[in-house]
Design an enzyme around this catalytic site. Sequence first.
Site, PDB file in Angstrom:
ATOM      1  N   VAL A 183       0.796  -1.227   0.000  1.00 16.03           N
ATOM      2  CA  VAL A 183       0.000   0.000   0.000  1.00 16.03           C
ATOM      3  C   VAL A 183       0.828   1.275   0.000  1.00 16.03           C
ATOM      4  CG1 VAL A 183      -2.018  -1.055   1.073  1.00 16.03           C
ATOM      5  CG2 VAL A 183      -0.223  -0.062   2.518  1.00 16.03           C
ATOM      6  N   TYR A 184       2.137   1.178   0.131  1.00 14.80           N
ATOM      7  CA  TYR A 184       2.963   2.385   0.127  1.00 14.80           C
ATOM      8  C   TYR A 184       2.929   3.009  -1.275  1.00 14.80           C
ATOM      9  CZ  TYR A 184       5.029   0.879   4.610  1.00 14.80           C
ATOM     10  OH  TYR A 184       5.238   0.489   5.917  1.00 14.80           O
ATOM     11  N   GLY A 185       2.357   4.188  -1.341  1.00 11.69           N
ATOM     12  CA  GLY A 185       2.261   4.869  -2.627  1.00 11.69           C
ATOM     13  C   GLY A 185       1.444   4.106  -3.637  1.00 11.69           C
ATOM     14  N   LYS A 213       4.667  -6.268   2.796  1.00 15.46           N
ATOM     15  CA  LYS A 213       3.513  -6.540   3.654  1.00 15.46           C
ATOM     16  C   LYS A 213       2.243  -6.576   2.826  1.00 15.46           C
ATOM     17  CE  LYS A 213       5.616  -3.250   6.879  1.00 15.46           C
ATOM     18  NZ  LYS A 213       6.263  -2.433   5.821  1.00 15.46           N
TER      19      LYS A 213
END
Length: 312
Positions: A52-54, A80
Amino acid sequence: MEQRHLGRSGLVVSRLGLGTMTWGQETAPEEAAAQLAGFADAGGTFVDTADVYGDGDSERVLGRLLREVVPREELVISTKAAIRPDGRYDCSRRHLLAALDASLDRLGIDHVDLWQLHVYDPATPLEETLSALDEAVASGRTRYVGVCDYAGWQLAKAAAWQRAWPGRAPIVSVQTEYSLLHREIERETAPAAEDAGVGILPWSPLGRGVLTGKYRTGIPADSRAATTRYAEFVRPYLGEQSRLIVESVTTAAEGLSVSPLAVALSWVRDRPGVVAPIVGARTPAQLLGILETEEVTLPDEIRDALDDISDI
């Protein structure tokens, strides 16, 4: 850089982890490349990202850098899954395994070294969630598995379930917030991790940036607390108790002729059970300051004083 075993596993990682949450957003690809090169040159091996990062951009940037800057085999790659793009938690077997496949595609590799459950999902039976970890290891898509932000009882339950039957993938790590400004994990999560042989990977080891001392006289215009996105993230650590701890860190730093960052990071890095604090930097210069803490070890009297002032 010193290397440490992750819990009671055979996986060895550098005692600092490089966080990539801002890559592809606040941190441009060329700055990310300089960070990764500098981190590897300093002996760092452990690089942490998430799907989900960016919206996946962090993994995409990291994937390119594994082909162009630092060879994949020289690093321990962690990602993750468990949070959908709309923010919903989903630890169903269906979602987790699909998310892992998508992460591998963005990273451009056939496996990660550590795959972590990003959150605890109370709506999905834990045994179903953990079965996805078993499948991920059995299929070769990851070598080890861990969890993030689990309460003590959640960690103990998951770790015990995985140990209860031969062939299940053991939980080797728990990633959780831990710093001089946030020591709540010492109540339950840290003892559970010690009992289960699980290594602790602290996130935000600098107290969301407050322990660097940058907020002592106000909120700098170029700081995260000055942005709409991160203001509420930093605000809980700008109170009077936090101020007293920051002043103690600053005093210790002056006495040792090092930065407040070095004092705060060294404190959490060498706590019992901690394997590798995960540090994030927006620029290569910031990362350089972080890497310089490798040479810093706090004297016992300073460590004890910081323990007292920050005691939960």
